[in-house]
Design a protein around this motif. Structure first.
Motif, PDB file in Angstrom:
ATOM      1  N   LYS A  56       0.852  -1.204   0.000  1.00  0.00           N
ATOM      2  CA  LYS A  56       0.000   0.000   0.000  1.00  0.00           C
ATOM      3  C   LYS A  56       0.879   1.242   0.000  1.00  0.00           C
ATOM      4  O   LYS A  56       1.795   1.372   0.824  1.00  0.00           O
ATOM      5  CB  LYS A  56      -0.882  -0.006   1.255  1.00  0.00           C
ATOM      6  N   GLN A  57       0.575   2.030  -0.984  1.00  0.00           N
ATOM      7  CA  GLN A  57       1.388   3.253  -1.050  1.00  0.00           C
ATOM      8  C   GLN A  57       0.922   4.245   0.021  1.00  0.00           C
ATOM      9  O   GLN A  57      -0.259   4.374   0.282  1.00  0.00           O
ATOM     10  CB  GLN A  57       1.239   3.868  -2.438  1.00  0.00           C
ATOM     11  N   PRO A  58       1.889   4.893   0.535  1.00  0.00           N
ATOM     12  CA  PRO A  58       1.483   5.887   1.559  1.00  0.00           C
ATOM     13  C   PRO A  58       0.695   7.014   0.904  1.00  0.00           C
ATOM     14  O   PRO A  58       0.997   7.433  -0.217  1.00  0.00           O
ATOM     15  CB  PRO A  58       2.819   6.371   2.127  1.00  0.00           C
ATOM     16  N   THR A  59      -0.305   7.417   1.600  1.00  0.00           N
ATOM     17  CA  THR A  59      -1.137   8.506   1.061  1.00  0.00           C
ATOM     18  C   THR A  59      -0.291   9.769   1.009  1.00  0.00           C
ATOM     19  O   THR A  59       0.401  10.130   1.976  1.00  0.00           O
ATOM     20  CB  THR A  59      -2.348   8.744   1.963  1.00  0.00           C
ATOM     21  N   PRO A  60      -0.319  10.405  -0.109  1.00  0.00           N
ATOM     22  CA  PRO A  60       0.522  11.617  -0.207  1.00  0.00           C
ATOM     23  C   PRO A  60       0.023  12.735   0.712  1.00  0.00           C
ATOM     24  O   PRO A  60      -1.184  13.004   0.785  1.00  0.00           O
ATOM     25  CB  PRO A  60       0.384  11.976  -1.695  1.00  0.00           C
ATOM     26  N   GLN A  61       0.978  13.266   1.346  1.00  0.00           N
ATOM     27  CA  GLN A  61       0.633  14.383   2.250  1.00  0.00           C
ATOM     28  C   GLN A  61       0.699  15.676   1.462  1.00  0.00           C
ATOM     29  O   GLN A  61       1.617  15.864   0.675  1.00  0.00           O
ATOM     30  CB  GLN A  61       1.637  14.451   3.425  1.00  0.00           C
TER      31      GLN A  61
END
Lengths: 215, 210
Positions: free
Chosen positions: A84-89
């Protein structure tokens, strides 16, 4: 002498004559046979000279070529779920606030409702286990040439579990031998849809299909 | 003595059944031929002298009847001379055909063998081939051997009959001259024929005296 005696004597003589004729014929026929027998008893002349020096047949030695190296089988790649890609901040910007009056003439107008955020496909988090699977067929050309390889594909799992937007990410070998077949097979697979907040959403997944010649 | 018989036995076995028929025909043919020669050499002179004696005993008759009786006697003698010549010629003509029959049966035998064991076995075919060829040869040999003698018998029979006719005619003319009845033209003819058959005439007389 009367007739029966005459015929009787003639019969005896005729019998003798006939037997003599047949003996003559037998002699005519069997003389050749005797010749054959005599010829058969003669030793056959030898046409092959046996007093020659016997030649030693030399056998030519030839180095055996080394056996070809064993083809190492390419390790089968496991289908792994992309992490799971980290949600872009959102980047923090320190912008100066603009201070301008907001009470414009249009302030009284009702504001249009903001458009709903486009629901882009999220990453697929479940284990990539297809519900139904169409086995890919080994391409004839590759099988004839003994080529094995693999294709990594990226695709989107629809909310109903079907697959769309299949694209080749990477492949080995690069000639595209397996691409078409991999895409064709994968397009018919079905997966569990990605659940988010109790709803099925489209999700992006990656899979590697390995083409391996067995045996 | 034993070996020729064994050879003949082997020969007949190799030739097949048709060869037996040809052998039978050969025996009959040669019986008839030998009987004919016997008739020509021994029986015919005796018959001729008997006829002459009978005619000399007869009283002189009218000339026309005498000539008819002469013709009858000559005809009887001629019949006796050429009696079984037709049968001989028939048998001679049948011999090559029998040989041909043997050929055909032998070839059928060969084809049977071929059908049974294929063409790869020439030793098995050899029996059929000898069955085909030996009767042909036998038929030809028998026919050829009989042919010469049949021609000679036919010619000899005709000659003997003509000689008998001449002799009898001469006898008759002699008798007529003794009886005082004479005809010129017949006398000339009898002299001609008398010259031709003088040699035979002496032979006939000599046999009678025996």
């Amino acid at each position: 002498m009367n007739t029966p005696v005459r015929f009787g004597v003639s019969l005896v003589l005729g019998l003798l004559a006939a037997v003599g004729l047949f003996l003559l014929m037998n002699f005519l026929v069997s003389r050749g046979e005797a010749g054959i027998e005599a010829q058969r008893r003669e030793p056959l002349p030898q046409f092959i000279r046996m007093d020659d020096q016997e030649q030693i047949v030399r056998r030519r030695e030839r180095e055996k070529p080394e056996p070809p190296e064993e083809i190492k089988p390419i390790p089968r790649l496991e289908a792994v779920a992309t992490p799971k890609q980290p949600t872009p901040q959102p980047p923090a910007f320190d912008l100066p606030r603009f201070d301008f009056p907001t009470d414009l003439a249009l302030a009284g107008l009702p504001l249009a409702a903001p458009p709903p955020a486009p629901t882009g496909p999220v990453a697929y988090t479940q284990s990539l286990t297809p519900i139904s699977q169409v086995p890919p067929q080994y391409p004839v050309r590759a099988r004839r040439q003994g080529i094995s390889g693999w294709v990594r594909l990226e695709f989107v799992v629809n909310p109903d579990g079907s697959v769309r937007d299949v694209s080749v990410v990477e492949a080995e070998p690069r000639e595209g031998i397996f691409d078409q077949e991999a895409v064709r097979a994968l397009s018919r697979w079905r997966f569990h849809p990605q659940m988010q907040d109790g709803k099925a959403v489209p999700a992006i997944a990656t899979i590697t299909i390995v083409f391996n010649l067995e045996g | 003595m034993i070996e020729p018989i064994l050879n003949l036995q082997r020969f007949l076995d190799a030739g097949g059944p048709v060869l037996w028929v040809i052998l039978l025909v050969a025996v009959v043919l040669w019986t008839l031929i030998i009987e004919r020669y016997w008739h020509h050499w021994r029986v015919f002179p005796r018959e001729l002298s008997a006829v002459r004696a009978r005619r000399s005993r007869l009283p002189p008759q009218e000339r026309r009847i005498a000539r008819m009786l002469l013709r009858k006697d000559v005809s009887e003698l001629r019949q006796g001379l050429t009696r079984s010549l037709t049968a001989i010629r028939t048998l001679i003509a049948a011999c090559p055909l029998l040989g041909l029959l043997g050929t055909v049966t032998g070839m059928i035998h060969v084809f049977d063998v071929i059908g049974f064991s294929g063409t790869g076995n020439p030793r098995a075919m050899a029996a059929g081939v000898s069955m085909a060829t030996i009767p042909t040869m036998a038929g030809l040999v028998v026919a050829l051997s009989g042919f010469v003698f049949s021609i000679r018998l036919q010619r000899g029979g005709e000659a003997h009959a003509r000689e008998a006719e001449d002799v009898l005619k001469r006898d008759m003319l002699e008798g007529e001259r003794k009886a005082g009845v004479r005809s010129q033209e017949s006398g000339v003819r009898s002299q001609e024929s008398g010259v031709r058959s003088k040699k035979h005439l002496t032979a006939v007389i000599s046999t009678v005296e025996q």
